[in-house]
Structure formats: C-alpha cells, structure tokens
Design a protein around this motif. Structure first.
Motif, PDB file in Angstrom:
ATOM      1  N   THR A 126       0.897  -1.202   0.083  1.00  9.45           N
ATOM      2  CA  THR A 126       0.013   0.146   0.048  1.00  9.45           C
ATOM      3  C   THR A 126       1.017   1.242   0.302  1.00  9.45           C
ATOM      4  O   THR A 126       1.413   1.571   1.000  1.00  9.45           O
ATOM      5  CB  THR A 126      -0.900  -0.196   1.226  1.00  9.45           C
ATOM      6  OG1 THR A 126      -1.948  -1.339   1.324  1.00  9.45           O
ATOM      7  CG2 THR A 126      -1.708   1.362   1.127  1.00  9.45           C
ATOM      8  N   THR A 127       0.994   1.873  -1.132  1.00  7.16           N
ATOM      9  CA  THR A 127       2.193   3.022  -1.363  1.00  7.16           C
ATOM     10  C   THR A 127       1.305   4.061  -2.273  1.00  7.16           C
ATOM     11  O   THR A 127       0.287   3.904  -2.651  1.00  7.16           O
ATOM     12  CB  THR A 127       3.326   2.456  -1.912  1.00  7.16           C
ATOM     13  OG1 THR A 127       3.186   1.799  -3.276  1.00  7.16           O
ATOM     14  CG2 THR A 127       3.878   1.389  -1.069  1.00  7.16           C
ATOM     15  N   GLY A 128       2.351   5.108  -2.196  1.00 12.11           N
ATOM     16  CA  GLY A 128       1.745   6.322  -3.148  1.00 12.11           C
ATOM     17  C   GLY A 128       0.492   6.739  -2.846  1.00 12.11           C
ATOM     18  O   GLY A 128       0.082   7.089  -1.609  1.00 12.11           O
ATOM     19  N   GLY A 129      -0.262   7.409  -3.815  1.00 15.36           N
ATOM     20  CA  GLY A 129      -1.280   8.232  -3.511  1.00 15.36           C
ATOM     21  C   GLY A 129      -2.497   7.424  -2.900  1.00 15.36           C
ATOM     22  O   GLY A 129      -3.132   7.903  -2.157  1.00 15.36           O
ATOM     23  N   GLY A 130      -2.524   6.046  -3.181  1.00 13.76           N
ATOM     24  CA  GLY A 130      -3.604   5.156  -2.581  1.00 13.76           C
ATOM     25  C   GLY A 130      -3.457   5.292  -1.175  1.00 13.76           C
ATOM     26  O   GLY A 130      -4.533   5.524  -0.344  1.00 13.76           O
ATOM     27  N   TRP A 131      -2.193   5.031  -0.641  1.00 10.39           N
ATOM     28  CA  TRP A 131      -1.764   5.179   0.931  1.00 10.39           C
ATOM     29  C   TRP A 131      -2.239   6.633   1.499  1.00 10.39           C
ATOM     30  O   TRP A 131      -2.633   6.718   2.646  1.00 10.39           O
ATOM     31  CB  TRP A 131      -0.663   4.828   1.211  1.00 10.39           C
ATOM     32  CG  TRP A 131       0.057   5.336   2.429  1.00 10.39           C
ATOM     33  CD1 TRP A 131       1.171   5.874   2.753  1.00 10.39           C
ATOM     34  CD2 TRP A 131      -0.575   4.973   3.485  1.00 10.39           C
ATOM     35  NE1 TRP A 131       1.382   6.106   4.071  1.00 10.39           N
ATOM     36  CE2 TRP A 131       0.399   5.323   4.644  1.00 10.39           C
ATOM     37  CE3 TRP A 131      -1.657   4.164   4.178  1.00 10.39           C
ATOM     38  CZ2 TRP A 131       0.199   5.433   6.234  1.00 10.39           C
ATOM     39  CZ3 TRP A 131      -1.979   4.111   5.695  1.00 10.39           C
ATOM     40  CH2 TRP A 131      -0.943   4.715   6.380  1.00 10.39           C
ATOM     41  N   ALA A 132      -1.986   7.366   0.818  1.00 13.08           N
ATOM     42  CA  ALA A 132      -2.020   8.842   1.057  1.00 13.08           C
ATOM     43  C   ALA A 132      -3.333   9.525   0.962  1.00 13.08           C
ATOM     44  O   ALA A 132      -3.731  10.418   1.375  1.00 13.08           O
ATOM     45  CB  ALA A 132      -1.147   9.950   0.200  1.00 13.08           C
ATOM     46  N   THR A 133      -4.400   8.837   0.413  1.00 11.10           N
ATOM     47  CA  THR A 133      -5.889   9.159   0.378  1.00 11.10           C
ATOM     48  C   THR A 133      -6.691   8.160   0.933  1.00 11.10           C
ATOM     49  O   THR A 133      -7.196   8.031   2.192  1.00 11.10           O
ATOM     50  CB  THR A 133      -6.285   9.236  -0.952  1.00 11.10           C
ATOM     51  OG1 THR A 133      -5.925   8.152  -1.789  1.00 11.10           O
ATOM     52  CG2 THR A 133      -5.607  10.526  -1.561  1.00 11.10           C
ATOM     53  N   LEU A 134      -7.057   6.899   0.408  1.00 12.20           N
ATOM     54  CA  LEU A 134      -7.679   6.001   0.965  1.00 12.20           C
ATOM     55  C   LEU A 134      -7.441   5.238   2.102  1.00 12.20           C
ATOM     56  O   LEU A 134      -8.208   5.002   3.107  1.00 12.20           O
ATOM     57  CB  LEU A 134      -8.138   4.790  -0.112  1.00 12.20           C
ATOM     58  CG  LEU A 134      -9.257   5.135  -1.012  1.00 12.20           C
ATOM     59  CD1 LEU A 134      -8.492   5.773  -2.346  1.00 12.20           C
ATOM     60  CD2 LEU A 134     -10.163   3.918  -1.610  1.00 12.20           C
ATOM     61  N   GLY A 135      -6.361   5.158   2.079  1.00 13.34           N
ATOM     62  CA  GLY A 135      -5.748   4.554   3.272  1.00 13.34           C
ATOM     63  C   GLY A 135      -5.384   5.229   4.826  1.00 13.34           C
ATOM     64  O   GLY A 135      -5.882   5.061   5.441  1.00 13.34           O
ATOM     65  N   ALA A 136      -4.391   6.258   4.376  1.00 10.15           N
ATOM     66  CA  ALA A 136      -4.294   7.242   5.916  1.00 10.15           C
ATOM     67  C   ALA A 136      -5.611   7.957   5.953  1.00 10.15           C
ATOM     68  O   ALA A 136      -5.328   8.500   7.046  1.00 10.15           O
ATOM     69  CB  ALA A 136      -2.750   7.891   5.499  1.00 10.15           C
ATOM     70  N   GLY A 137      -6.123   8.330   5.092  1.00 13.46           N
ATOM     71  CA  GLY A 137      -7.447   9.060   5.035  1.00 13.46           C
ATOM     72  C   GLY A 137      -8.558   8.343   5.985  1.00 13.46           C
ATOM     73  O   GLY A 137      -9.605   9.002   6.282  1.00 13.46           O
ATOM     74  N   ALA A 138      -8.345   7.209   6.016  1.00 13.66           N
ATOM     75  CA  ALA A 138      -9.458   6.333   6.695  1.00 13.66           C
ATOM     76  C   ALA A 138      -9.660   6.883   8.339  1.00 13.66           C
ATOM     77  O   ALA A 138      -8.690   7.062   8.853  1.00 13.66           O
ATOM     78  CB  ALA A 138      -9.563   4.895   6.614  1.00 13.66           C
ATOM     79  N   ASP A 139     -10.939   6.465   8.967  1.00 12.86           N
ATOM     80  CA  ASP A 139     -11.025   6.583  10.257  1.00 12.86           C
ATOM     81  C   ASP A 139     -10.397   5.673  11.094  1.00 12.86           C
ATOM     82  O   ASP A 139      -9.812   5.714  12.079  1.00 12.86           O
ATOM     83  CB  ASP A 139     -12.556   6.651  10.513  1.00 12.86           C
ATOM     84  CG  ASP A 139     -13.374   7.849   9.790  1.00 12.86           C
ATOM     85  OD1 ASP A 139     -12.761   8.866   9.841  1.00 12.86           O
ATOM     86  OD2 ASP A 139     -14.483   7.358   9.270  1.00 12.86           O
ATOM     87  N   VAL A 140     -10.505   4.492  10.492  1.00 14.67           N
ATOM     88  CA  VAL A 140      -9.820   3.198  11.211  1.00 14.67           C
ATOM     89  C   VAL A 140      -8.749   2.397  10.252  1.00 14.67           C
ATOM     90  O   VAL A 140      -9.321   2.125   9.161  1.00 14.67           O
ATOM     91  CB  VAL A 140     -10.929   2.063  11.602  1.00 14.67           C
ATOM     92  CG1 VAL A 140     -10.228   0.923  12.438  1.00 14.67           C
ATOM     93  CG2 VAL A 140     -11.931   2.753  12.643  1.00 14.67           C
ATOM     94  N   VAL A 141      -7.576   2.363  10.533  1.00 15.76           N
ATOM     95  CA  VAL A 141      -6.528   1.922   9.648  1.00 15.76           C
ATOM     96  C   VAL A 141      -5.967   0.565  10.335  1.00 15.76           C
ATOM     97  O   VAL A 141      -5.299   0.384  11.122  1.00 15.76           O
ATOM     98  CB  VAL A 141      -5.484   2.819   9.429  1.00 15.76           C
ATOM     99  CG1 VAL A 141      -4.484   2.572   8.443  1.00 15.76           C
ATOM    100  CG2 VAL A 141      -6.050   4.157   8.864  1.00 15.76           C
ATOM    101  N   LEU A 142      -6.418  -0.460   9.638  1.00 12.51           N
ATOM    102  CA  LEU A 142      -5.658  -1.761   9.794  1.00 12.51           C
ATOM    103  C   LEU A 142      -4.742  -2.292   8.899  1.00 12.51           C
ATOM    104  O   LEU A 142      -4.876  -1.848   7.740  1.00 12.51           O
ATOM    105  CB  LEU A 142      -6.928  -2.893   9.974  1.00 12.51           C
ATOM    106  CG  LEU A 142      -8.215  -2.329  10.968  1.00 12.51           C
ATOM    107  CD1 LEU A 142      -9.260  -3.494  10.629  1.00 12.51           C
ATOM    108  CD2 LEU A 142      -7.922  -2.307  12.427  1.00 12.51           C
TER     109      LEU A 142
END
Length: 448
Positions: free
Chosen positions: A153-169
C-alpha cells in the motif's frame, strides 16, 4: 487468509459472508486509443492485465455483508498494473463512495496499490483529488471509513484511501508508505516502510494477523453500527472501596498508591467489547493514553483514558483525534483522567506539548456529543483538565485534582518541602472538596 498478496476477489472472499458480495455497475467511460496521453503500448498493457487477472480495472467495488453487517467494499487488484489509479479507477471509487452515502453504509477498502498510473500522467494523479473529495463528503455524512492495508500500500492510494480512513488496519509484513520500493532513498531504513513501522509511528491503528482480520473487521462494523445514546453515558463505578480521605495529603497518597486500579481495569470492567485506536497520525504514540471505541450495554461509546503517567503530546493528539471522530459519528465519549501532569521534558516541548494540550481542550469543548469524565487517580494541573468534561466530571474516592502538585506548589511559594502536606490541604484537592467547589458532580461509589 494466509497472505497479503491475494487477488481482489480472493481478498473479498476472505472477509465476506458467503454469497453476499454484489458488484456495483461499472461507470461508462470512452477512452482514446492508448489512453489520454496516447501512451504507446498502454492498450496492450491493459489487455495483458485483463487476461492475467480477469479484471477490467485495478479495483473491484460492490456491497457485501461481513459478519452479517452490510458495507460498501473497495478491493484493489494489484495484479492489474500494480493496483494503480487511473481515470477509470477514479470513476469506480467515486461511484462506491456515492453508493455508501446514498445507502448510509460504512466504507471498507482493501488496499493493494502502487500509486498513480504513469501512463495517464497528471490525469491519473488528479484522481487523488477526486478520492479526497469523496472521502470528505462521506466523512461529513457521518459514515465511517475502514481501510485494510495489504501488500503493498504505497503512493497516492496510501495517502488518500489508506491514511485518510477513520480506522486503519494493516496485515503483518505489508509494505506501507508514500514512497514505493523503487523510488525511496537507497539508504532508507526498510522498517519504516512496513505495517509494523507505520504502527509504531502512529499512522496505523492495529496490525492484525490475517486469520484474525475477518473477526476484527466484523467487530468494527458491529460497534460502529450499534445504537448511540444522545445522553451522557454513566461514569464507571469505583473499583477500589476506599474511604474518603481526611486530608489533602491523604488524598494524594491514595491516588499515588501503586496498587490503585488503573485505566485498563476500568475500561475492561466498563465495556463488553473494546477496540483500540492508536497513534496521533503525526509520527507519535503514547502508551500512557488508551483510546478507541467500545460497547456498553449494547451502545457505542468512545473512550480516551490516561494511564497514570505523564501524558505526552502524541497522547493528547490521539485523544483529540478520537473525540473528534466520535463527534462526527454521533457517539458519546468517556474520558478517564489519571496523570501527574503533562510531560514537560525537552522532547515533549519539541513535539508541541502546548499545542497538543490546546487541541485536546478544543476537542472536548467543541464536541456536540456528550462527554463524561471520571477522575480515577491523579489530576495534575492542565494536563489532566484537558480531558475533563466541563459540568460532567466525576471523581473516585481515591483521586485528587490540583492546580499543581502540592510539592511543586510549596516550592513555588518558597516553602520548605515538609510543608507540602499543609499545602495540599490549602489547595482543597480531596474528592469531597472538588464536589463542594463545583469542579466535580459527585464521588462515584464502588459497585456493590
């Protein structure tokens, strides 16, 4: 589920109740030959990816039941051009977010992406703006977003959907980071780009073994779908059957006793189910601050609890994050106060102790949901007060609250050290004093 490198549909099958996944319609889009940049060979690359994976794009979207709880689901197919985001990916993601809002469903993302698609240039990169906008709209609608970080999980996907989620597992060993393996500095510490490294740095809430992931996601969906109370939750019962202290110094001694019950024991006794959230999303964690959500008599409650140590800036920022999330989701909050004070070493000052405390005061003051506070031990100055609910703070018999520690008050007043007990009496720090002063609503009793 035994690996982080499952296909998109295998990842869905590992979580979904059998037969429950229904794919969403694919938004129509006409694209020129070889894409918007006329990138030579792009159509051939897409065709090979389709043949290899059986998918027509890098994400699969739909509705699903997980442990009986309905959700909108996004699953990335890393085998399709590295799970990269292009215009058609953005179309599908936008449609999934819109479906979640229309049907009032939580959004679960199973991440596995290398970032934006080079063959579509800046038009691929701008998909991140689309995703960010959809995430903001979904957040404003009061709907939770859960991200599961697979490998990578890298790049813009991590910086939006990933890191922007309320709960990150995150799954153990998953590569997680803004920089992918081919673009990071050659001398970079590889541990920093792992699920475990991101958890240690406060960017991931939990690293969950693959075998435990279905139960963990089910628990989160169950908790976030639970009824909410519009009234303040009741404070926990006292866990120690302590007598009211006769003096202020006795109150201090009781609160500092090493055998006194601490936050973890109070939380375990209060909640039937408790799920932690970890980290301040700014590079820090504080083991002396426990935060998360729990079920109390079938209702969802958020919590932030000090554990008796000097609270660090990351602890305050984590608490503020969870309180604001609870406010957005309409979930009442319980805070447990127990600290000799905010950490005041040089590292804490460099990490922004004042700003972090101010932000916690603001989160509590600005919450539209009810906040209930129980003082369970030491209430050391503003570092403790930051978590206390104005007008709805309760105290245990073995606690005290003070504008400053009695020893420090004596030192500031240039009194001998042996005057600390008398100073404690003058400060009126006992539980019954706090009630008489109007600082606390009452002293909670032990459960019969």
């Amino acid at each position: 589920m035994t690996t982080t490198r499952l296909s998109a549909r295998a990842a869905i099958a590992s979580l979904a109740d059998p037969g429950s996944f229904v794919e969403l319609p694919v938004p129509p889009r006409e694209s020129p030959a070889d894409g918007p940049l006329a990138w030579s060979g792009y159509d051939d690359s897409r065709a090979r990816a389709e043949l290899r994976t059986g998918e027509r794009e890098s994400v699969v979207t739909g509705t699903v039941r997980i442990g009986g709880h309905e959700a909108t689901l996004i699953s990335f197919e890393f085998g399709f051009l590295g799970g990269s985001l292009g215009e058609r990916t953005g179309d599908r993601l936008e449609a999934a977010y819109s479906h979640a809002r229309t049907h009032r469903l939580p959004l679960v993302s199973l991440m596995a992406t290398g970032g934006s698609r080079m063959q579509e240039g800046m038009l691929a990169l701008t998909q991140l703006q689309r995703v960010a906008r959809q995430s903001v709209l979904t957040r404003a609608a009061g709907l939770p977003q859960i991200a599961v970080l697979r490998d990578p999980t890298t790049g813009g996907g991590w910086a939006t959907l990933g890191a922007g989620a309320d709960v990150v597992l995150a799954l153990p060993g998953a590569q997680v980071g803004f920089a992918g393996s081919r673009v990071r500095p050659a001398d970079a510490d590889p541990a920093a780009y792992t699920a475990e490294g991101q958890y240690a740095a406060g960017h991931v809430d939990a690293v969950v073994p693959a075998a435990s992931l279905p139960a963990t996601v089910t628990d989160w969906l169950r908790l976030l779908a639970a009824p909410r109370s519009t009234e303040p939750v009741e404070p926990p019962a006292a866990l120690a059957d302590a007598s009211p202290p006769a003096t202020g110094w006795e109150a201090v001694g009781q609160a500092r006793h090493p055998a006194r019950p601490r936050a973890r024991a109070y939380l375990d006794a209060y909640f039937a189910l408790r799920l932690p959230l970890s980290g301040d999303r700014a590079g820090g964690t504080d083991p002396g601050m426990l935060c998360g959500f729990g079920l109390r008599e079938g209702r969802a409650v958020a919590y932030a609890a000090q554990c008796g140590t000097a609270t660090r800036p990351a602890g305050y920022r984590t608490a503020a994050r969870v309180i604001r999330l609870a406010d957005r989701l309409g979930i009442p909050v319980l805070t447990l106060v127990d600290t000799p004070g905010a950490a005041n070493d040089a590292a804490a000052e460099h990490a922004g102790a004042g700003a972090a405390i101010a932000d916690t005061f603001a989160a509590v003051a600005g919450a539209a949901v009810p906040v209930t506070t129980l003082l369970i031990g030491e209430g050391g100055s503003g570092g403790a007060l930051a978590l206390a609910a104005p007008g709805n703070t309760w105290v245990t018999p073995d606690s005290y609250f003070s504008v400053i520690a009695p020893e420090l008050a004596a030192a500031i007043l240039k009194r001998p050290a042996d005057q600390a007990p008398a100073t404690a009496d003058q400060l009126r720090v006992r539980p019954q004093d706090l009630v008489a002063l109007g600082v606390a609503r009452g002293v909670v009793a032990a459960r019969p």
